[in-house]
Write a protein that holds these residues in place. Structure first.
Motif, mmCIF file in Angstrom:
data_model
loop_
_atom_site.group_PDB
_atom_site.id
_atom_site.type_symbol
_atom_site.label_atom_id
_atom_site.label_comp_id
_atom_site.label_asym_id
_atom_site.label_seq_id
_atom_site.Cartn_x
_atom_site.Cartn_y
_atom_site.Cartn_z
ATOM 1 N N MET A 30 52.940 -5.177 50.907
ATOM 2 C CA MET A 30 53.444 -3.902 51.437
ATOM 3 C C MET A 30 52.310 -3.071 52.034
ATOM 4 S SD MET A 30 56.679 -3.843 51.199
ATOM 5 C CE MET A 30 57.058 -2.144 51.497
ATOM 6 N N LYS A 31 51.168 -3.064 51.383
ATOM 7 C CA LYS A 31 50.009 -2.331 51.887
ATOM 8 C C LYS A 31 49.579 -2.880 53.248
ATOM 9 C CE LYS A 31 45.305 -1.026 50.652
ATOM 10 N NZ LYS A 31 44.214 -1.187 49.693
ATOM 11 N N ASP A 32 49.554 -4.196 53.369
ATOM 12 C CA ASP A 32 49.206 -4.824 54.658
ATOM 13 C C ASP A 32 50.217 -4.463 55.744
ATOM 14 O OD1 ASP A 32 46.961 -5.992 53.539
ATOM 15 O OD2 ASP A 32 47.944 -7.933 53.196
ATOM 16 N N LEU A 33 51.498 -4.476 55.385
ATOM 17 C CA LEU A 33 52.537 -4.141 56.365
ATOM 18 C C LEU A 33 52.450 -2.674 56.797
ATOM 19 C CD1 LEU A 33 55.578 -6.108 54.903
ATOM 20 C CD2 LEU A 33 54.278 -6.637 56.974
ATOM 21 N N PHE A 34 52.161 -1.767 55.852
ATOM 22 C CA PHE A 34 51.991 -0.359 56.206
ATOM 23 C C PHE A 34 50.761 -0.156 57.100
ATOM 24 C CE2 PHE A 34 54.725 0.805 52.460
ATOM 25 C CZ PHE A 34 55.726 1.388 53.220
ATOM 26 N N CYS A 35 49.697 -0.905 56.831
ATOM 27 C CA CYS A 35 48.505 -0.821 57.693
ATOM 28 C C CYS A 35 48.835 -1.286 59.107
ATOM 29 C CB CYS A 35 47.368 -1.662 57.119
ATOM 30 S SG CYS A 35 46.565 -0.909 55.704
ATOM 31 N N SER A 42 50.217 5.194 64.708
ATOM 32 C CA SER A 42 49.150 6.190 64.757
ATOM 33 C C SER A 42 47.797 5.493 64.627
ATOM 34 C CB SER A 42 49.339 7.202 63.626
ATOM 35 O OG SER A 42 48.284 8.118 63.621
ATOM 36 N N PRO A 43 47.317 4.888 65.711
ATOM 37 C CA PRO A 43 46.089 4.100 65.614
ATOM 38 C C PRO A 43 44.833 4.942 65.390
ATOM 39 C CG PRO A 43 46.908 4.113 67.862
ATOM 40 C CD PRO A 43 47.905 4.835 67.034
ATOM 41 N N THR A 44 44.889 6.250 65.690
ATOM 42 C CA THR A 44 43.690 7.085 65.584
ATOM 43 C C THR A 44 43.416 7.561 64.170
ATOM 44 O OG1 THR A 44 44.997 9.014 66.207
ATOM 45 C CG2 THR A 44 43.822 7.867 67.968
ATOM 46 N N ARG A 45 44.458 7.783 63.386
ATOM 47 C CA ARG A 45 44.239 8.283 62.019
ATOM 48 C C ARG A 45 45.228 7.642 61.053
ATOM 49 N NH1 ARG A 45 47.606 13.265 61.150
ATOM 50 N NH2 ARG A 45 48.904 13.358 62.993
ATOM 51 N N LEU A 47 47.827 7.822 58.102
ATOM 52 C CA LEU A 47 48.802 8.787 57.591
ATOM 53 C C LEU A 47 49.301 8.360 56.215
ATOM 54 C CD1 LEU A 47 51.019 9.212 60.771
ATOM 55 C CD2 LEU A 47 49.336 10.821 59.920
ATOM 56 N N PRO A 48 49.718 9.324 55.411
ATOM 57 C CA PRO A 48 50.395 8.944 54.154
ATOM 58 C C PRO A 48 51.703 8.217 54.483
ATOM 59 C CG PRO A 48 49.865 11.306 54.189
ATOM 60 C CD PRO A 48 49.539 10.763 55.533
ATOM 61 N N VAL A 49 52.145 7.377 53.584
ATOM 62 C CA VAL A 49 53.315 6.527 53.820
ATOM 63 C C VAL A 49 54.560 7.316 54.238
ATOM 64 C CG1 VAL A 49 54.904 4.883 52.756
ATOM 65 C CG2 VAL A 49 52.455 4.646 52.396
ATOM 66 N N PRO A 50 54.927 8.418 53.574
ATOM 67 C CA PRO A 50 56.137 9.133 54.009
ATOM 68 C C PRO A 50 56.033 9.650 55.458
ATOM 69 C CG PRO A 50 55.513 9.866 51.828
ATOM 70 C CD PRO A 50 54.405 9.000 52.326
ATOM 71 N N GLN A 51 54.869 10.196 55.822
ATOM 72 C CA GLN A 51 54.693 10.665 57.205
ATOM 73 C C GLN A 51 54.702 9.492 58.184
ATOM 74 O OE1 GLN A 51 51.094 12.947 57.304
ATOM 75 N NE2 GLN A 51 52.094 14.821 56.566
ATOM 76 N N LEU A 52 54.090 8.393 57.769
ATOM 77 C CA LEU A 52 54.060 7.197 58.618
ATOM 78 C C LEU A 52 55.473 6.707 58.913
ATOM 79 C CD1 LEU A 52 52.462 4.880 59.966
ATOM 80 C CD2 LEU A 52 52.505 3.725 57.754
ATOM 81 N N ILE A 53 56.311 6.676 57.907
ATOM 82 C CA ILE A 53 57.696 6.220 58.095
ATOM 83 C C ILE A 53 58.462 7.189 58.981
ATOM 84 C CG2 ILE A 53 59.883 5.788 56.902
ATOM 85 C CD1 ILE A 53 58.212 4.546 54.662
ATOM 86 N N ASP A 54 58.263 8.501 58.779
ATOM 87 C CA ASP A 54 58.918 9.497 59.643
ATOM 88 C C ASP A 54 58.490 9.320 61.098
ATOM 89 O OD1 ASP A 54 60.285 10.622 57.544
ATOM 90 O OD2 ASP A 54 58.866 12.294 57.258
ATOM 91 N N GLN A 55 57.187 9.160 61.296
ATOM 92 C CA GLN A 55 56.681 9.015 62.659
ATOM 93 C C GLN A 55 57.176 7.709 63.291
ATOM 94 O OE1 GLN A 55 52.580 9.984 62.909
ATOM 95 N NE2 GLN A 55 52.481 9.724 65.108
ATOM 96 N N ALA A 56 57.209 6.633 62.521
ATOM 97 C CA ALA A 56 57.698 5.349 63.034
ATOM 98 C C ALA A 56 59.169 5.448 63.408
ATOM 99 C CB ALA A 56 57.484 4.245 61.999
ATOM 100 N N THR A 57 59.944 6.158 62.595
ATOM 101 C CA THR A 57 61.374 6.329 62.877
ATOM 102 C C THR A 57 61.580 7.106 64.164
ATOM 103 O OG1 THR A 57 61.818 6.331 60.505
ATOM 104 C CG2 THR A 57 63.552 7.166 61.928
#
Length: 176
Positions: A30-35, A42-45, A47-57
């Motif tokens: 899961m960590k690898d998939l989130f990376c 967001s290749p520049t920074r 993000l925490p997982v919840p923000q990452l999922i929101d942004q991906a959505t």
């Protein structure tokens, strides 16, 4: 006991240890998939997982809207092209022939309607060869209701060259 774990003889791991090992592998996966997701979203920074999922959505929603927009645009362009085709005069459906000469190299481009006289690439190549040219490349491409021919040839004897007007006249005789 330790020796058995190292060698792999028998099942010396308890059920709890196996479960813990599977859970650890799952977390690593899961960590690898989130990376990987983070590198796309967001290749520049990082993000925490919840923000990452929101942004991906939201990114996926934007992509879906863009695909819908592009499909609609394509549809309107194709409909416009069909409308323009029906409004065209018959003279615009006539073949378009252009011949360009650069030194001992000559290039012929011909666009002809599918509804017009059936024309073979072999006939056009024969004109070039009979006029003293060696065909370097020949291409035939079918485009919806038209066929495009492109022939590039070089004079066999560069001192003599090729007469583009003769090739154009003979090509027009074949076409019409």
């Amino acid at each position: 006991m330790e020796r058995e774990k190292e060698i792999g003889e028998g099942s010396s791991l308890s059920l709890r240890e196996k479960r813990n090992l599977r859970e650890k592998e799952r977390r690593m996966r899961m960590k690898d998939l989130f990376c990987l997701l983070s590198s796309h979203v967001s290749p520049t920074r990082r993000l925490p997982v919840p923000q990452l999922i929101d942004q991906a959505t939201s990114y996926m929603i934007q992509l879906k809207e863009k695909v819908t927009y592009l499909k609609e645009k394509k549809k309107t362009l194709l409909e416009g092209e069909v409308g323009c085709r029906s409004e065209r005069s018959s003279s615009s459906l006539l073949p378009k022939l252009s011949i360009h000469s650069r030194g001992s190299i000559i290039e012929m481009n011909l666009i002809i309607s599918v509804n017009m006289k059936r024309l073979t690439l072999h006939e056009l190549l024969g004109v070039f060869e009979e006029e003293g040219a060696q065909v370097m490349s020949a291409n035939l491409q079918n485009l919806n209701d038209r066929t495009a021919y492109t022939i590039i040839a070089q004079a066999i004897i560069s001192r003599i060259g090729i007469d583009p007007s003769r090739i154009e006249k003979r090509a027009r005789d074949i076409i019409f």
